[in-house]
Design an enzyme around this catalytic site. Sequence first.
Site, PDB file in Angstrom:
ATOM      1  N   GLU A  22       0.800  -1.228   0.000  1.00 19.86           N
ATOM      2  CA  GLU A  22       0.000   0.000   0.000  1.00 19.86           C
ATOM      3  C   GLU A  22       0.832   1.276   0.000  1.00 19.86           C
ATOM      4  OE1 GLU A  22      -3.256  -0.030   2.778  1.00 19.86           O
ATOM      5  OE2 GLU A  22      -4.189  -1.746   1.801  1.00 19.86           O
TER       6      GLU A  22
ATOM      7  N   GLU B 298      -5.334  -8.569   0.157  1.00 18.05           N
ATOM      8  CA  GLU B 298      -6.138  -8.212   1.331  1.00 18.05           C
ATOM      9  C   GLU B 298      -7.569  -7.958   0.875  1.00 18.05           C
ATOM     10  OE1 GLU B 298      -4.722  -5.122   4.039  1.00 18.05           O
ATOM     11  OE2 GLU B 298      -2.653  -5.741   3.663  1.00 18.05           O
TER      12      GLU B 298
HETATM   13  C1  BGP Z   1      -4.678  -2.130   5.085  1.00 13.97           C
HETATM   14  C2  BGP Z   1      -3.332  -2.520   5.630  1.00 13.97           C
HETATM   15  C3  BGP Z   1      -3.351  -3.565   6.696  1.00 13.97           C
HETATM   16  C4  BGP Z   1      -4.567  -3.501   7.609  1.00 13.97           C
HETATM   17  C5  BGP Z   1      -5.843  -3.238   6.849  1.00 13.97           C
HETATM   18  C6  BGP Z   1      -7.062  -3.009   7.710  1.00 13.97           C
HETATM   19  O1  BGP Z   1      -4.622  -0.817   4.686  1.00 13.97           O
HETATM   20  O2  BGP Z   1      -2.475  -2.985   4.598  1.00 13.97           O
HETATM   21  O3  BGP Z   1      -2.129  -3.485   7.375  1.00 13.97           O
HETATM   22  O4  BGP Z   1      -4.363  -2.665   8.677  1.00 13.97           O
HETATM   23  O5  BGP Z   1      -5.717  -2.149   5.985  1.00 13.97           O
HETATM   24  O6  BGP Z   1      -7.046  -1.728   8.262  1.00 13.97           O
HETATM   25  P1  BGP Z   1      -7.478  -1.432   9.752  1.00 13.97           P
HETATM   26  O7  BGP Z   1      -6.617  -2.298  10.576  1.00 13.97           O
HETATM   27  O8  BGP Z   1      -7.250  -0.007   9.992  1.00 13.97           O
HETATM   28  O9  BGP Z   1      -8.913  -1.794   9.842  1.00 13.97           O
END
Ligand code: BGP
Length: 471
Positions: free
Chosen positions: A166, A370
């Site tokens: 990201e 993800e």
């Molecule tokens: C993405 C990241 C992850 C994870 C996910 C969920 O942006 O790559 O590391 O954190 O989001 O986000 P959050 O934990 O804020 O709900």
Amino acid sequence: MKHLIVKPFPKDFFWGASTSAYQVEGAWNEDGKGPSVIDMREKYPEGTTDYKVASDHYHRYQEDVALMAEMGFKAYRFSIAWTRIFPNGTGDVNIKGIEFYSNLIDELIKYGIEPIVTMYHFDLPYALQTRGGWSNRGTIDAFVEYAKVLFENYGDRVKYWLTINEQNMMIMHGKALGTLDPNLEDPDRELYQQNHHMLVAQARVMDVCHQTLPQAKIGPAPNISYIYPASSKPEDVLAAQNFNAIRNWLYLDAAVYGRYNKTAWSFFEEKGYVPVIEAGDMEILQKAKPDFIAFNYYTSKTVESSTGDGNDKNGTGDQEIVIGESGVYKGHSNPNLPKNEFGWEIDPIGFRTTLREVYDRYQLPVIITENGLGAFDKVEEDGSVRDPYRIDYLKKHIEQMQLAITDGVEVFGYCPWSAIDLISTHQGAKKRYGFIFVDREEYDLKELKRIPKQSFYWYKDVISTNGENLS
Ligand code: BGP
């Protein structure tokens, strides 16, 4: 298109899930690990914990991998903490850090799980940050040096590599992620300079990977969400094009074609964000080619034309939900989509749209690294954890992914977030994503016991039927 016949998932499809080092491992200062920018954050969101213990995966990885194997994982996407390998970002290698990931990789291979390695997931070594972080071109060399050590030590067993997780979110929302140096004087201008350095670093690493590991495959891992116009008004469509270019295509055009997206570039010119590009940089970008595109997808975004009166930031909730840029686009809440408990819009069809668009533009195989639903899961009195809402979210996204495959998109894997509960970037330990519950609270670590959730058994069935049984 409404397909009457839906194509099956490819044989050898990488069903799995994802985590990142700082969110799952804990052991933040053990066995020679140096501090990262995440460890050294001045503060964490109110009421949330730090990442010092996290899910204690560092000490319990064997138990965790055994559970992943029980679910039938074909792949596991995890990140390596740069600071375990190079505690100071560069210089001396920490053998204990090398050993940890070597053991983890062996453990995965023992169960036939393909390791998919993210080289850098937000946790830049703090030592590099104190020397300017990504503003300093020296960080490009440090990343290449780090990558070489990873290729040398794990290249015999790891075939799939992801460069930077990201990058687009680090540039656009670094403050919320805790990856932005809070002392930057002119953050917006400086961020696009940092972005340029990351692009060069990524390109060099892709090139080194191809030179040294001809069998390996490597790609970028941005967060991609297709942007809708709020209406069919031409002004709104233009605004959506603007945001698509700035949020999505800027990063992938550079990674795949080695060029700057023109709309994004005109945005830089307009705002005074044009980065300094040194002689040879564009050649480096053009020479490197990814083998696939990995992307993270949680939600789509919608924008309307900018009012230009300083009121373009729009939306509610956390993270990047409040979006807008004067003269470029204005954030708009999509009335057609439900929202999760954190205000994130849920859009499975947008997932299909995004997959189609990415494949149309770049014609490279795609893996989802993800996708998932954060929620406040609870242990019931009978000791079980029921998460039908997560099953519903994942099921709808898998269905749309299958439709995208039927549309012709070459998808070779699906690794939702997250394999096991871990510390959320924005809401600490209480916001959970995993198939495996980790029994801890924000400030009470309890015994960190692992409990398979309802979704664990559901996903196990999905995998064993290669996606045929989603009910
Ligand atoms: C993405 C990241 C992850 C994870 C996910 C969920 O942006 O790559 O590391 O954190 O989001 O986000 P959050 O934990 O804020 O709900």
